[in-house]
Structure formats: structure tokens, C-alpha cells
Design a protein around this motif. Structure first.
Motif, PDB file in Angstrom:
ATOM      1  N   PRO A 262      51.593  98.082  64.412  1.00 25.06           N
ATOM      2  CA  PRO A 262      51.813  96.627  64.445  1.00 25.06           C
ATOM      3  C   PRO A 262      52.980  96.314  65.369  1.00 25.06           C
ATOM      4  O   PRO A 262      54.128  96.461  64.985  1.00 25.06           O
ATOM      5  N   ARG A 263      52.668  95.930  66.589  1.00 22.27           N
ATOM      6  CA  ARG A 263      53.718  95.710  67.580  1.00 22.27           C
ATOM      7  C   ARG A 263      54.004  94.233  67.772  1.00 22.27           C
ATOM      8  O   ARG A 263      53.095  93.405  67.735  1.00 22.27           O
ATOM      9  N   THR A 264      55.256  93.896  68.020  1.00 27.01           N
ATOM     10  CA  THR A 264      55.634  92.500  68.221  1.00 27.01           C
ATOM     11  C   THR A 264      54.810  91.850  69.328  1.00 27.01           C
ATOM     12  O   THR A 264      54.335  90.725  69.184  1.00 27.01           O
ATOM     13  N   SER A 265      54.639  92.556  70.429  1.00 26.28           N
ATOM     14  CA  SER A 265      53.877  91.990  71.550  1.00 26.28           C
ATOM     15  C   SER A 265      52.449  92.512  71.561  1.00 26.28           C
ATOM     16  O   SER A 265      52.219  93.709  71.381  1.00 26.28           O
ATOM     17  N   PRO A 266      51.476  91.633  71.820  1.00 26.05           N
ATOM     18  CA  PRO A 266      50.089  92.108  71.894  1.00 26.05           C
ATOM     19  C   PRO A 266      49.836  92.975  73.118  1.00 26.05           C
ATOM     20  O   PRO A 266      48.784  93.596  73.218  1.00 26.05           O
ATOM     21  N   TYR A 267      50.805  93.009  74.025  1.00 25.20           N
ATOM     22  CA  TYR A 267      50.624  93.803  75.243  1.00 25.20           C
ATOM     23  C   TYR A 267      51.266  95.181  75.132  1.00 25.20           C
ATOM     24  O   TYR A 267      51.168  95.987  76.050  1.00 25.20           O
TER      25      TYR A 267
ATOM     26  N   GLN B 115      49.245  99.823  71.225  1.00 24.03           N
ATOM     27  CA  GLN B 115      48.846  99.504  69.856  1.00 24.03           C
ATOM     28  C   GLN B 115      48.394 100.733  69.056  1.00 24.03           C
ATOM     29  O   GLN B 115      47.940 100.598  67.913  1.00 24.03           O
TER      30      GLN B 115
ATOM     31  N   ILE C 278      46.782  98.983  58.633  1.00 22.37           N
ATOM     32  CA  ILE C 278      47.200  97.593  58.810  1.00 22.37           C
ATOM     33  C   ILE C 278      46.060  96.596  58.634  1.00 22.37           C
ATOM     34  O   ILE C 278      46.276  95.396  58.743  1.00 22.37           O
ATOM     35  N   SER C 279      44.887  97.098  58.346  1.00 26.93           N
ATOM     36  CA  SER C 279      43.730  96.210  58.212  1.00 26.93           C
ATOM     37  C   SER C 279      42.886  96.681  57.039  1.00 26.93           C
ATOM     38  O   SER C 279      42.912  97.862  56.673  1.00 26.93           O
TER      39      SER C 279
ATOM     40  N   ARG D  69      55.986  94.996  57.852  1.00 29.65           N
ATOM     41  CA  ARG D  69      55.387  93.699  58.200  1.00 29.65           C
ATOM     42  C   ARG D  69      54.257  93.325  57.249  1.00 29.65           C
ATOM     43  O   ARG D  69      53.830  92.188  57.204  1.00 29.65           O
ATOM     44  N   ASN D  70      53.737  94.299  56.510  1.00 29.13           N
ATOM     45  CA  ASN D  70      52.643  94.019  55.588  1.00 29.13           C
ATOM     46  C   ASN D  70      53.049  94.079  54.116  1.00 29.13           C
ATOM     47  O   ASN D  70      52.200  94.011  53.243  1.00 29.13           O
TER      48      ASN D  70
ATOM     49  N   HIS E 107      53.144  88.200  60.707  1.00 29.24           N
ATOM     50  CA  HIS E 107      53.117  89.532  61.324  1.00 29.24           C
ATOM     51  C   HIS E 107      51.835  90.292  61.010  1.00 29.24           C
ATOM     52  O   HIS E 107      51.741  91.468  61.308  1.00 29.24           O
TER      53      HIS E 107
ATOM     54  N   PHE F 157      48.865  91.021  62.182  1.00 31.05           N
ATOM     55  CA  PHE F 157      48.196  90.844  63.473  1.00 31.05           C
ATOM     56  C   PHE F 157      46.680  90.953  63.354  1.00 31.05           C
ATOM     57  O   PHE F 157      45.938  90.345  64.122  1.00 31.05           O
ATOM     58  N   ASP F 158      46.206  91.734  62.390  1.00 28.98           N
ATOM     59  CA  ASP F 158      44.765  91.852  62.171  1.00 28.98           C
ATOM     60  C   ASP F 158      44.191  90.486  61.778  1.00 28.98           C
ATOM     61  O   ASP F 158      43.166  90.049  62.323  1.00 28.98           O
TER      62      ASP F 158
ATOM     63  N   LYS G 202      41.543  88.015  63.996  1.00 28.16           N
ATOM     64  CA  LYS G 202      40.232  87.622  63.465  1.00 28.16           C
ATOM     65  C   LYS G 202      40.131  86.109  63.266  1.00 28.16           C
ATOM     66  O   LYS G 202      39.070  85.528  63.496  1.00 28.16           O
TER      67      LYS G 202
ATOM     68  N   GLU H  85      59.646  86.775  68.324  1.00 29.96           N
ATOM     69  CA  GLU H  85      58.559  87.307  67.510  1.00 29.96           C
ATOM     70  C   GLU H  85      57.558  86.216  67.137  1.00 29.96           C
ATOM     71  O   GLU H  85      56.356  86.470  67.040  1.00 29.96           O
TER      72      GLU H  85
ATOM     73  N   MET I 182      55.441  85.613  70.114  1.00 32.56           N
ATOM     74  CA  MET I 182      54.520  86.737  70.327  1.00 32.56           C
ATOM     75  C   MET I 182      53.368  86.707  69.315  1.00 32.56           C
ATOM     76  O   MET I 182      52.252  87.113  69.630  1.00 32.56           O
TER      77      MET I 182
ATOM     78  N   GLU J 288      51.053  84.444  70.729  1.00 28.59           N
ATOM     79  CA  GLU J 288      50.411  85.086  71.893  1.00 28.59           C
ATOM     80  C   GLU J 288      49.235  85.957  71.449  1.00 28.59           C
ATOM     81  O   GLU J 288      48.230  86.048  72.158  1.00 28.59           O
ATOM     82  N   TYR J 289      49.335  86.601  70.279  1.00 31.31           N
ATOM     83  CA  TYR J 289      48.203  87.389  69.755  1.00 31.31           C
ATOM     84  C   TYR J 289      46.958  86.509  69.638  1.00 31.31           C
ATOM     85  O   TYR J 289      45.842  86.959  69.871  1.00 31.31           O
TER      86      TYR J 289
ATOM     87  N   LYS K 269      45.805  85.234  73.322  1.00 33.06           N
ATOM     88  CA  LYS K 269      45.218  86.363  74.064  1.00 33.06           C
ATOM     89  C   LYS K 269      43.750  86.568  73.696  1.00 33.06           C
ATOM     90  O   LYS K 269      42.959  87.090  74.492  1.00 33.06           O
TER      91      LYS K 269
END
Lengths: 258, 258, 258, 258
Positions: free
Chosen positions: C64-69, C72, C98-99, C118-119, D121, D123-124, D128, D148, D151, D154-155, D158
Motif C-alpha cells: 500500500p503505497r502513498t503514490s499510485p505511481y 506496488q 490489503i484486499s 493503513r488497514n 488509505h 487503496f483497493d 474499485k 497523502e 495522492m 490521484e489513485y 488515475k
């Protein structure tokens, strides 16, 4: 507690001059440079902010700086410059005192004495300044709780001086994209809990002149009794706090928004 | 900066007595009550902590309290009691000074002067205490960054006094299940950046005697040069900080763990 | 609450393998890279940490990264690599999920499932992972209070899975000289309040390998039941968290200190 | 970055209905209860807030609660109630989704999907939900930095969905006299950095209905594109967040102030 308000008690009015009464209906505007750098600098700034609508001139003569090697202010010489400039432009003046040395002398130059954030917990200073029986602007410590802030004011009121104006100036949080997070939650609560006037310092909260105006508007909309704003004739050359100082044009624009 | 260490520079040794050298191999142990309450109280505690292994006696005579109505300490009378007790049990003594009034007199009672957290940013006090040329224990402000903490020490060293011991005592965070979060990250970084000794105050960080011992062990394991611990003969009756004060039995147990 | 301990209740033992029982007398050591980057990378690191004393291999496949770029992770391919490497070096393996997609499949590769910071508040994920009846490592959220952390564990225990190990990994504070302030106050309180084992992650708290070892020692001295440490064969080339990853030599040194 | 604005780029308009366009000149007002408790409760509240000027109805069906034993919301039944009520009073509706299960079904009830603070946070979930191509309200995590937060948006962008409205709802700080400190510094910076609309949630920041109105005024004065406000027909009987919910009379008063 002397600081607490009774139900329906109005805000205490603290009168500095015919044009400046904290706690009155229209917001008090204090403006000026972070540091007094020279007579010419201060006169230039004072003339401008007076013309643009400020009610009081601020400027630092004794600067509590993180590093002992940073500019520490002009000291008593700065206060003398300030007194002269204040008289020339007809603005009352406020400056920070950081030591109990020469208190009667130093305070004699000033219309209002500022206790800075770093000294909010300096109870010895609070008590001795209280005894001067001058109006005091008490800034909240960077990590002081609402309760601690009120208790610091109580130290002053307990000594018999009730001319205290509180100033919310941002708290230290994890967020470093700005300097200190302006805590308007606490401003709103202070307006419910105390009869003392409360003003806002958006400049130190922001740390960046781009967001000073929105924070100033927000503070007033939230109920603040006034603002204290850093303004400089040449912010890029300021000896301290340049990045958060407004230009004259920006200060003019801010005043027109409020 | 005078506080910074050069590569491989050893920790500066600060000698208080034959049995107490901060920065030496074995950890320095300071113990005693939050406040000096009476001659009998202090003698009882001093006798106990000396026997159990403490190297220095702590006790507050001037207490910076959040509320002006809380117990403010015995003042100079407290220092006199402390001096007498220190001599009787043969322990050097440390106490906090919060005002620049009577500095030479007050400091003459003490072997080491403490600057408390609320005064870490009181640069006027730092400079004047520095000139006494006595060893100083400088506590980190509750919301001071590592850099600000080192710069506060630099204010003292710049005045020519290099006998400074730093003290990490917990920082203000969102977590309120304990009093202040002991910041051992910063302790570890300080040990890399400065040649000054650094001790840990687990009592103020904890706010609760149940976790003082684990935090004390953690501080030493992380590289601290010593500990300052609140101990009381009757914690439930203490005039300040009772909940975080260890009983003699708990202090005995802690000493045996380290 | 199921997470709370009764007086004198011992720490719950959570057995992963003959050599790894969380809550047992000797501390559990989990080590490995932040991210699984390739079979060769992971085998090199796993071989080294096994030899040096680690009881379990860590490595991230879903990051789980702060930036989507940002990188991963290798996803399921990473888990397959990890399973193979774990068998080759005879170490149980742990990785973060994470999912809720493909939970039974992904968890089938693992000996223990990590819920990341983060989760911690992702209650849907907590409940579904709980139903897999595998041991879970639950990391504290960066800004979660002690109470919220325990309640997140309660979500898992309430579903009938009591194989939960808690992990303190640093909290977000105003201090930015390190990554997150390791909160040993809360570790000490957790050891008093819950019967679940609690380990410490000094790598994420530090953000800087220079202070990982002192924080690891501090965590164990404070009562932690184990450590989770980032180790890399070439930290300067790591795809994530390089600055806080130990070299083999540093990990060897750390193990010899504890 | 897709979230960043180019110089002079106007705020992106996100149209929900003829009466509700985020980023347009007049502020968007979302109002309703924390939790949907029953058809009658929601209809009563929706009728009132519609009449008083709200543009959208909020209400929680899936509640991420700290304790697993607290009221978790009515689930899908709540969404069905909300859809019916929204149609009856002619208000678009928004609710929080906390799981990726049944996403197409659950989102089909809604005009806008809320991602809550605890899931910023996740991201999953972000990815979706992005694929549903519905407008999204993304709330800032309690301890997320400005960077953050952007970002996380941005997820979503993107993935091809640019209908994102940001929501500042207070951050976790040391100050506990209110629930979370509304961070208007970050609001002001967001307005400079991103083209996405940003609204303010004064209810969750306040935690206390007495200060919701001043914080709401402050948010708009600072440049927010709208507000999301908790309103309840019987706040003292609310199943969640009662203390911070406005009465109809208080909501009426707030609307008249802005």
C-alpha cells in the motif's frame, strides 16, 4: 476562575485608544513587521498599514529565536524607534517582552505588551508583567491545550490585571505543509468559555503568505475579535519571517475582504 | 554548532561528585519527590533512595504549575531543606529554577540546576543560568523538535558553559492513555548528533507509576546515560505528581532490573 | 472485551512453528525485506537472516503505497516466490494482505497474515481475514489510540479467531527528525491490559537504519514479545524502504545485542 | 499529477443535479443524520433539511465504528430507505461504502459515494469505487498529510474517474477539548494546489454542536466549496454522533448565516 464567563456575559472590552477597543463590534487589526530592523523600515511600514486601515503597530525588538546565532532583535533601541514611529503615524504600539529585566522601563515605551508563545508557560514573566497594569496580548503556546491557555491568562488576572487579550496562533501538529495548524475549534470554544477578547494570528499559523488572507477571513468568520498580521515593505529581505509577511498590496487586499 | 559531535567523539563527561559522572559507563540515577513538602518528607525519601542506589537527590522548590491555584512549592525554604538533607545523606542535589530573580543565591544551594520543559524556550533564563558555571540539566520542551532542543543547549554552550546534560521526558502527542509519549527515536538520534550526555525521565512521560519501570529499562537499553525518577514515601498523599511517583519498594525493584 | 486480560492472566501463546511461539519467553524475531523484488533477492536475504537467528521471514507482495505511481509489489507472484523460499530455508512466512479479493488463495501461501497500519481501521478486511483461522499480525494505525488498537483486535477475536499478535510501529507526531515516534508508553500499557502478544517494529518507526538497533533493544527491554525488522541484501538499491533496512552485518550485530 | 492544477485553472465543476454543482459559485450544502435509523427518522430529517436549503441528503448505512459492539448501521436496508426518501423529497443522496462486496448493487442506490476517513488509505477500495464512474466524496484521513490526501485522490483519477470532491474533516492533534482540529491551513493550500472542489465537515471536527456553526462559517470564509453537516430530529436520541448533530433550528440558523 476569573477567566470564565457567566451565561450571557458579554466580551470584556479592552480599550487601547479611541480607534482600538478589543471586544468591540468591529475587528481590531494589528499589523507590522516581524522585527523592527531600522527607523526607515518601520516608518515605511507603519505609514502604509495606518493608511490601509490598521489600528495598532506591531514589531519585535526582543526576538526569541530558535538559534542563538539568528538575529535577536534591536533590543531597547528597537523600542525607542517604535515609540517614535508610533507617535509620528498616530498608532498605538505593541511589542514582545521576553525578560523580567528592566520591565518598567521597557514597558513604558509600549501601549500593549505581548507575551509570546514560547513564554506562555513562563509564569514568572506573566506575574511580573501583570503588575505593570498595562494591556497584555497573551499568545497561546504551540502545544498548549485550551485549558492551559486559559490558566496562563488566569495567572495574570489573579494578579489584578484583567486587561488581557488572547491570541490563537496555530498549534504544532503532524502536518508540516504549513507552519502551525490554526486551531479554530479552540477559538470557537474560547468564545464560549471566556469573557476575554480573542484574536487570531494567521501569519504565524500559515508560515506562507499565500494562505494568510484565507486564514484571516476564516478567523473572523469564526468569531475572532481581531487579527495580528505581519506586513513588510520588502518581505524577501526581511531579517525574520519574510515568507509569511504580506506585501502592502496583499495587506490592502486582505483589508478589503474583511 | 558547539553541541554537535565530531565523528567518534566520545560523550562529554560531566562530573558532579566522585559517585556521579554523567556520560560515564554506568547510568546516573537521580531520584526524589516531585515537590519538597517538608524536612521530614525529604529526609525520609533521601535516606531511602540513597540506600537503594541513587546518585543524586531531586526535589522541586519552585513548581511551574498549570493552575495558579495549585501548590507552587516551598520556594527558598525548600532549597534550604534540600541542602541540609543532601548533606545529611551525602547526596548531591538538583532542583529547578524558574525565575532569574536571586539566581546567585538560589543556585548556591544546588549542585546542579534544572531547566524545566516549560522553560526550554526561555532563552533569557538559559543565558543567565549558563553564567553561573554550574552543571545544568536541560529538559526537552513538550513540543520541541530535536533541532530546537539542541539549539536551546547551544544557547548555554555559547555562553561558555559546557556542563549540560539533556533530558528526554516525553512529547505531547494525540495519545492520551499516558501522559507524554517518551520519544526514544529522538534519544537515539541525540546520541548520534551530540556529545552531551542524555538522560531519560520516565516518570513524567508515564504519568502512571505502573509503566515507569518498563520505560526506564527501555531508555537505558536505547542508550540513555541515566534516569531521573520520581519517588515518594507516600505517593497517594503527594502534593504533586503522586500517580507517577514510585514507592520505595517499586524503586528498589527498578534498580535491581537495571 | 475478549482482548482484555484478567489479573495474572499470562500472555497468550501463539504457535507458528516449533521454533516460533509468540508470547513465549524468548523474543520472536521476524526479518526480511520491505518488498519481495525477485526470487534471488528473497533467497539471499532469507538465507542470511535464517543463519543469523530469525524465526520468520517477512516480505511484501502487495504494497500500500502513498503514490499510485510507486512500486506496488509483485502481487501473487511475490507470494509464490515467498512460499518457495520459505520452504527452501525452512522459515515460516508472513506477508500483508490489503484486499478481500482472493483471500483464501492468497492466504494459503502464508503461515501468518499481516494487516498493515493503513488497514487497521478497515473493519471489513479484519472480519474476513479473521475467518481464515490463520494467525494474524495486526499493526497499529499511525494515529490510532491504544483503545482503537485494542478494538481493532476485538473485531478479529469477536469473529472467533484469537490468534492475534499486536505490533507497535510508531505513531505520527510533530517530530519529523525520524519517521514515526515509537510509542513504548502504549507498549507498556498494552502489556498490562491485554493477554495478546505485542511485538515492535523499529524499522518503520525509525525510517533510518542508524537508530533501528537502539529502538529494537528498547522495545524488548520494555517488554515486547518480539521484533519485526527490515533487512536487505542491498539496501541502497531497495525498491522501497531502503533507508531503514539493515544490512546483514547490522542485523547480525543487532541479534548479538539482544 | 492529475490532481494538481495548472496556473489559473478553475475549480473543476462536478454536477450532481441541477441544484447541486460542486465547484460552482454558491456553496454546496449536504445535510442529514450520521446514521439512517428508520424510514420515519430519515424522512423527517430529509423533509426539514430540504426545506431549509440543503442540496443533498447524507446518511450512513454502513458505519465503521471503533467498537465491534457499537451500532453498525442498517446496511443495504438503509440504502433502500435512503433511495426512497431521496426521491420523495427530491434530493440527491450520498452514503459511505466500506467494503468492495456488492459494489455495483450498493452504489446503484446512490448519487454520490463517500469514502470515509478510515478508508482514505484503503487503496483497493479507492480503485474499485473509481471504476463505478460515479461522483465520489473523499474524506481526509485523520492523520493524513496534505500530500497523502492528494495522492489518495490521484489513485481515483488515475483509474479514469475525475469526479472527485475532497473533504477536510479535522485532524488528530494533542488538543482534546474538541474532537478533531479542523485544518483550514490545508484547505487553503488545497485550493492553491488542486483543481478538485474541497468541502468542509465541521460536524466531525467539532464533536460538539455548539461550535459547528462557527467552524462552518470559517470553512466557507476560507474558500471551501461546500459543507457537509450532521442534522438530527432528536440529537439526544441519535444512535451515533448525537452530540455533534444540529437540531433543525440550529441548522436553520446556520443556513441563514452563510
Amino acid at each position: 476562575m476569573l477567566v470564565h464567563k457567566t451565561p450571557n456575559q458579554p466580551t470584556t472590552k479592552i480599550r487601547i485608544s479611541p480607534n482600538l477597543v478589543f471586544g468591540d463590534t468591529s475587528p481590531a487589526i494589528i499589523a507590522g513587521p516581524c522585527s523592527i530592523e531600522s527607523f526607515d523600515q518601520l516608518l515605511s511600514i507603519a505609514t502604509a498599514v495606518k493608511k490601509l486601515g490598521a489600528h495598532m503597530l506591531r514589531g519585535g525588538a526582543f526576538k526569541p529565536r530558535t538559534s542563538p546565532y539568528a538575529f535577536q532583535g534591536l533590543g531597547e533601541e528597537g523600542l525607542k524607534i517604535m515609540k517614535k514611529v508610533g507617535e509620528m503615524v498616530d498608532l498605538p504600539i505593541i511589542s514582545e517582552i521576553i525578560s523580567t529585566d528592566n520591565l518598567p522601563l521597557y514597558s513604558s515605551y509600549l501601549d500593549m505588551i505581548q507575551i509570546g508563545s514560547r513564554n506562555m508557560h513562563n509564569f514568572d514573566l506573566l506575574k511580573k508583567v501583570a503588575h505593570l497594569n498595562k494591556p497584555i496580548l497573551l499568545k497561546r503556546g504551540m502545544a498548549a491545550t485550551l485549558e492551559e491557555f486559559l490558566m496562563a491568562a488566569e495567572y495574570i488576572l489573579k494578579e489584578g490585571n484583567s486587561q488581557v487579550v488572547l491570541c490563537e496562533r496555530g498549534i504544532r501538529t503532524f502536518e508540516t505543509s504549513s507552519r502551525n495548524t490554526l486551531d479554530l475549534n479552540t477559538l470557537a470554544l474560547l468564545k464560549l468559555k471566556t469573557h476575554l477578547p480573542v484574536i487570531v494570528d494567521p501569519s504565524h499559523a500559515a508560515g506562507n503568505r499565500e494562505i494568510v488572507a484565507p486564514l484571516a477571513r476564516a478567523g473572523l468568520a469564526c468569531g475572532a475579535d481581531g487579527l495580528i498580521i505581519e506586513v513588510h515593505n520588502q518581505p524577501e529581505k526581511a531579517l525574520s519571517d519574510g515568507p509569511q509577511s504580506l506585501t502592502f498590496k496583499q495587506f490592502d487586499s486582505l483589508i478589503s475582504q474583511i
